[in-house]
Each structure stands twice: as structure tokens, then as C-alpha cells.
Design a protein around this motif. Structure first.
Motif, PDB file in Angstrom:
ATOM      1  N   LEU A 207      27.705  15.514  50.692  1.00 37.39           N
ATOM      2  CA  LEU A 207      28.449  15.768  52.098  1.00 37.39           C
ATOM      3  C   LEU A 207      29.432  16.684  52.463  1.00 37.39           C
ATOM      4  O   LEU A 207      29.747  17.051  53.624  1.00 37.39           O
ATOM      5  CB  LEU A 207      29.455  14.289  52.375  1.00 37.39           C
ATOM      6  CG  LEU A 207      28.649  12.896  52.689  1.00 37.39           C
ATOM      7  CD1 LEU A 207      29.417  11.926  52.522  1.00 37.39           C
ATOM      8  CD2 LEU A 207      27.803  12.906  54.018  1.00 37.39           C
TER       9      LEU A 207
ATOM     10  N   ILE B 193      29.463  12.468  47.821  1.00 39.49           N
ATOM     11  CA  ILE B 193      30.789  13.294  47.899  1.00 39.49           C
ATOM     12  C   ILE B 193      30.186  14.604  48.084  1.00 39.49           C
ATOM     13  O   ILE B 193      30.798  15.486  49.005  1.00 39.49           O
ATOM     14  CB  ILE B 193      31.582  12.885  47.317  1.00 39.49           C
ATOM     15  CG1 ILE B 193      32.488  11.531  47.626  1.00 39.49           C
ATOM     16  CG2 ILE B 193      32.981  13.830  47.200  1.00 39.49           C
ATOM     17  CD1 ILE B 193      33.417  10.910  46.450  1.00 39.49           C
TER      18      ILE B 193
ATOM     19  N   PRO C 212      35.580  18.462  55.113  1.00 38.43           N
ATOM     20  CA  PRO C 212      34.372  18.899  54.124  1.00 38.43           C
ATOM     21  C   PRO C 212      34.809  20.519  54.330  1.00 38.43           C
ATOM     22  O   PRO C 212      35.160  20.938  54.980  1.00 38.43           O
ATOM     23  CB  PRO C 212      33.070  18.779  55.106  1.00 38.43           C
ATOM     24  CG  PRO C 212      33.309  17.560  56.052  1.00 38.43           C
ATOM     25  CD  PRO C 212      34.754  17.526  56.262  1.00 38.43           C
TER      26      PRO C 212
ATOM     27  N   VAL D 264      25.591   6.523  53.385  1.00 36.70           N
ATOM     28  CA  VAL D 264      26.031   7.828  53.755  1.00 36.70           C
ATOM     29  C   VAL D 264      27.104   7.769  54.816  1.00 36.70           C
ATOM     30  O   VAL D 264      28.337   8.185  54.731  1.00 36.70           O
ATOM     31  CB  VAL D 264      25.179   8.908  54.049  1.00 36.70           C
ATOM     32  CG1 VAL D 264      25.626  10.272  54.222  1.00 36.70           C
ATOM     33  CG2 VAL D 264      24.183   9.068  52.759  1.00 36.70           C
ATOM     34  N   THR D 265      26.788   7.276  55.988  1.00 38.35           N
ATOM     35  CA  THR D 265      27.616   7.498  57.381  1.00 38.35           C
ATOM     36  C   THR D 265      28.939   6.849  56.891  1.00 38.35           C
ATOM     37  O   THR D 265      30.312   7.468  57.035  1.00 38.35           O
ATOM     38  CB  THR D 265      27.022   6.926  58.689  1.00 38.35           C
ATOM     39  OG1 THR D 265      25.734   7.917  58.489  1.00 38.35           O
ATOM     40  CG2 THR D 265      27.748   7.135  59.665  1.00 38.35           C
TER      41      THR D 265
ATOM     42  N   THR E 116      21.541  17.652  53.855  1.00 42.38           N
ATOM     43  CA  THR E 116      20.723  16.481  54.342  1.00 42.38           C
ATOM     44  C   THR E 116      19.623  16.265  53.920  1.00 42.38           C
ATOM     45  O   THR E 116      19.364  14.686  53.728  1.00 42.38           O
ATOM     46  CB  THR E 116      20.372  16.915  55.670  1.00 42.38           C
ATOM     47  OG1 THR E 116      19.740  18.019  55.988  1.00 42.38           O
ATOM     48  CG2 THR E 116      21.760  16.997  56.593  1.00 42.38           C
TER      49      THR E 116
ATOM     50  N   THR F 267      36.939  11.090  56.399  1.00 45.74           N
ATOM     51  CA  THR F 267      37.338  11.848  57.234  1.00 45.74           C
ATOM     52  C   THR F 267      38.293  11.064  58.030  1.00 45.74           C
ATOM     53  O   THR F 267      39.352  11.611  58.380  1.00 45.74           O
ATOM     54  CB  THR F 267      36.164  12.288  58.309  1.00 45.74           C
ATOM     55  OG1 THR F 267      35.559  10.955  58.870  1.00 45.74           O
ATOM     56  CG2 THR F 267      35.006  13.103  57.569  1.00 45.74           C
TER      57      THR F 267
ATOM     58  N   LEU G 236      20.780  13.676  50.980  1.00 46.75           N
ATOM     59  CA  LEU G 236      21.372  12.573  51.420  1.00 46.75           C
ATOM     60  C   LEU G 236      20.340  11.334  52.322  1.00 46.75           C
ATOM     61  O   LEU G 236      20.458  10.226  51.801  1.00 46.75           O
ATOM     62  CB  LEU G 236      22.537  12.618  52.514  1.00 46.75           C
ATOM     63  CG  LEU G 236      23.468  13.460  52.105  1.00 46.75           C
ATOM     64  CD1 LEU G 236      24.367  14.044  53.411  1.00 46.75           C
ATOM     65  CD2 LEU G 236      24.304  12.429  51.237  1.00 46.75           C
TER      66      LEU G 236
ATOM     67  N   GLU H 265      26.528  19.925  54.831  1.00 48.05           N
ATOM     68  CA  GLU H 265      25.833  18.718  54.336  1.00 48.05           C
ATOM     69  C   GLU H 265      24.623  19.063  53.486  1.00 48.05           C
ATOM     70  O   GLU H 265      23.965  19.883  54.434  1.00 48.05           O
ATOM     71  CB  GLU H 265      25.861  17.550  55.202  1.00 48.05           C
ATOM     72  CG  GLU H 265      27.051  17.013  55.598  1.00 48.05           C
ATOM     73  CD  GLU H 265      26.886  15.680  56.501  1.00 48.05           C
ATOM     74  OE1 GLU H 265      25.694  15.169  56.640  1.00 48.05           O
ATOM     75  OE2 GLU H 265      27.886  14.989  57.045  1.00 48.05           O
TER      76      GLU H 265
ATOM     77  N   ARG I  73      31.288   8.766  54.739  1.00 52.89           N
ATOM     78  CA  ARG I  73      31.745   9.911  55.414  1.00 52.89           C
ATOM     79  C   ARG I  73      32.920   9.702  56.569  1.00 52.89           C
ATOM     80  O   ARG I  73      33.923  10.305  56.407  1.00 52.89           O
ATOM     81  CB  ARG I  73      30.756  10.511  56.167  1.00 52.89           C
ATOM     82  CG  ARG I  73      30.972  11.815  56.918  1.00 52.89           C
ATOM     83  CD  ARG I  73      30.119  12.050  58.340  1.00 52.89           C
ATOM     84  NE  ARG I  73      28.750  12.529  57.661  1.00 52.89           N
ATOM     85  CZ  ARG I  73      27.674  11.802  58.074  1.00 52.89           C
ATOM     86  NH1 ARG I  73      27.538  10.871  58.704  1.00 52.89           N
ATOM     87  NH2 ARG I  73      26.507  12.522  57.557  1.00 52.89           N
ATOM     88  N   ASP I  74      32.835   8.563  57.213  1.00 52.57           N
ATOM     89  CA  ASP I  74      33.667   8.132  58.121  1.00 52.57           C
ATOM     90  C   ASP I  74      34.891   7.791  57.299  1.00 52.57           C
ATOM     91  O   ASP I  74      35.913   8.009  57.853  1.00 52.57           O
ATOM     92  CB  ASP I  74      33.280   6.999  58.875  1.00 52.57           C
ATOM     93  CG  ASP I  74      32.016   7.384  59.814  1.00 52.57           C
ATOM     94  OD1 ASP I  74      31.982   8.598  59.913  1.00 52.57           O
ATOM     95  OD2 ASP I  74      31.516   6.549  60.521  1.00 52.57           O
TER      96      ASP I  74
ATOM     97  N   PHE J   1      32.293  17.508  50.789  1.00 55.71           N
ATOM     98  CA  PHE J   1      33.655  17.273  50.620  1.00 55.71           C
ATOM     99  C   PHE J   1      34.015  18.048  49.328  1.00 55.71           C
ATOM    100  O   PHE J   1      33.175  18.126  48.416  1.00 55.71           O
ATOM    101  CB  PHE J   1      33.998  15.577  50.452  1.00 55.71           C
ATOM    102  CG  PHE J   1      34.040  15.121  51.808  1.00 55.71           C
ATOM    103  CD1 PHE J   1      35.079  15.419  52.673  1.00 55.71           C
ATOM    104  CD2 PHE J   1      33.046  14.164  52.026  1.00 55.71           C
ATOM    105  CE1 PHE J   1      34.754  14.699  54.178  1.00 55.71           C
ATOM    106  CE2 PHE J   1      32.842  13.521  53.343  1.00 55.71           C
ATOM    107  CZ  PHE J   1      33.888  13.616  54.266  1.00 55.71           C
TER     108      PHE J   1
END
Length: 261
Positions: free
Chosen positions: A140, A137, A228, A214-215, A234, A222, A237, A232, A218-219, A142
Motif C-alpha cells: 500500500l 502495508i 503513504p 486491502v481497502t 496494485t 489513513t 494487492l 501502491e 488502507r482506510d 505505507f
């Protein structure tokens, strides 16, 4: 000198989470001896004092020192899960104490790496998936959630109060039968979510794969309206996905007891 287990070997003996299936046994040796790997036993030189505990005649580094060792030498998400576990141990450590142990070590190896997970250690993170989810979190971008926020009867793992959003890091083991019939577990969860939604706009759930690939996480966030507030990270992650997506945590002897919810 009797063997003193450390790192994942100590974590397993202490009931702290371990990830995957470590193939080496980790043992501390005095500073004058060499670090080496022989027949699956990896020795580590120690030039400073660590707290040693014993159970049934077996010696190991204590929870705090084990957490600091892992935070220095393993991925930060593993370090965070280990530090959170040390905070939940009967010794009731604090993040400040873990940071002091880290800074006091003679060796500087991994000191800077360990500061990130140790500073974020929280006893409210009750499982390894909650700890790893917190890391994802943050990376990403957030906003940080509040942890274990209680309603009138229930509490949620994560709550973003401004967004009126609750989050639950369930993992898969809740539904695999070891905590009772999966349909009954799901029914109780549905009723619990309904009660939580009396003061939250929505409650979302995710599992180990959702967090570590991860993805999906995130989805999920969101898609529930959370946005966010930072870029990120990256590199963190990507390394987490590569290292942990296929290595769910476990505790030797079985899962931790379910908490009253």
C-alpha cells in the motif's frame, strides 16, 4: 525410499501456517523420477539436497527448506508468512540463511520471486496475520512499522513512532471463545489499549478480512493519520485479495498459544 513430505504437507506437520484447505499431499521424489499427480498425491522432483527431519517416523523437509520452497512457488504473502514461521522455529534461522539456501538451489525456478519474502523474514511477526499485514502495508506504500514495540507493561504488534501510532493485527479467533469469554478478552484489550495510549497517540485494530481485502486496512491507517510514502503495488494487492481474502491461515492442531501481553 520412504515418503518425504514437502510444501504445505511439510508445513502442516511442522506446525507452520497453511492457508485454506490444500487438497493435494506434496511429496519429494528423486530427480530421476517424474513429477506427477496421482490420487491426490503430487510428487516433486528434487535435484538438490534439502534438510530432512523426522518426527514419529514421518519424514519432511525442515522448516528452512519448507519456507524456501513455499516462497518460490506460492504468493509472496504466503512466502513471507512461511519465512517468518521458520524464523520462529526452534532452529532459529535468519533471513540471511534463508536467502543463502534459496541462492544455492540448483534449480532457478522461483528464485527471484522468493527473494522478496525471504529478505523480509522477521521472527517478531508472531502470527500469519501479522506477516500478511506487513506485506499489505508495504504494497500500500505505507512506511514500514517497528514490530513488537514494548511499553512499560504491554507491547504492540506494529508501531509507527513518528506518527505515534500503534497497530494490532487481531484476527477473529481472539473473540471466538477459544481464548476465553469474548467479553473478558475485549475488556482486557480495552485496558491494554488505554495503557498503550500513554505513549502512543492512537492504537488501531484490524482483522484478516480487513488486511486481505486491502481497502479496509488502507482506510484504517489513513484515517489514523498515517500517509503513504510510495506508490501502491496494485498487481500484488489484487492477487493477494483474490487468493487470500477467503482463506484465513490456520495451524494443524489449533491456533498457536496466546502470547503474554
Amino acid at each position: 525410499m520412504r515418503a518425504v513430505f514437502c510444501l504445505e504437507s511439510a508445513a502442516a506437520l511442522l506446525g507452520m501456517p497453511i492457508f485454506g484447505d490444500p487438497i493435494d499431499v506434496h511429496v519429494l521424489v528423486p530427480a530421476g523420477r517424474a513429477s506427477r499427480l496421482i490420487s491426490g498425491v503430487r510428487t516433486h522432483r528434487s535435484s538438490e539436497d534439502r534438510t530432512i527431519v523426522a518426527t514419529g517416523g514421518v519424514a519432511m523437509t525442515g522448516p528452512e527448506d519448507t519456507a524456501v520452497d513455499l516462497a518460490r512457488l506460492r504468493h509472496p504473502a504466503i512466502g513471507l508468512a512461511s519465512a517468518d514461521a521458520a524464523m520462529r522455529h526452534p532452529a532459529e534461522s535468519t533471513a540471511e540463511r534463508l536467502l543463502l539456501i534459496n541462492e544455492a538451489r540448483v534449480s532457478g525456478r522461483g528464485r527471484d520471486i522468493a527473494r522478496w519474502p525471504l529478505a523480509r523474514a522477521r521472527p517478531e511477526s508472531e502470527t500469519a496475520i501479522e506477516s500478511v499485514s506487513r506485506a499489505v502495508i508495504e504494497w500500500l506504500g505505507f512506511p514500514a512499522p517497528e514490530l513488537q514495540v514494548a511499553g512499560q507493561k504491554d507491547r504492540a504488534d506494529f508501531v509507527w513512532k513518528l506518527a505515534r501510532l500503534g497497530g494490532e493485527a487481531d484476527g477473529d479467533l481472539k473473540y471466538d471463545g477459544r481464548f476465553g469469554d469474548a467479553r473478558e478478552v475485549l475488556r482486557r484489550q480495552t485496558l491494554r489499549d488505554r495503557r498503550l495510549r500513554t505513549h502512543l497517540r492512537a492504537v488501531v485494530h484490524w482483522g484478516w478480512t480487513d488486511a486481505t481485502t486491502v481497502t479496509p486496512l488502507r482506510d484504517i491507517l489513513t484515517g489514523s493519520g498515517l500517509r503513504p510514502i510510495a506508490p501502491e503495488q496494485t498487481a500484488q494487492l489484487h492477487s493477494l485479495r483474490r487468493l487470500l481474502a477467503s482463506h484465513a491461515p490456520h495451524v494443524v492442531g489449533g491456533p498457536s498459544p496466546t502470547r503474554g501481553r
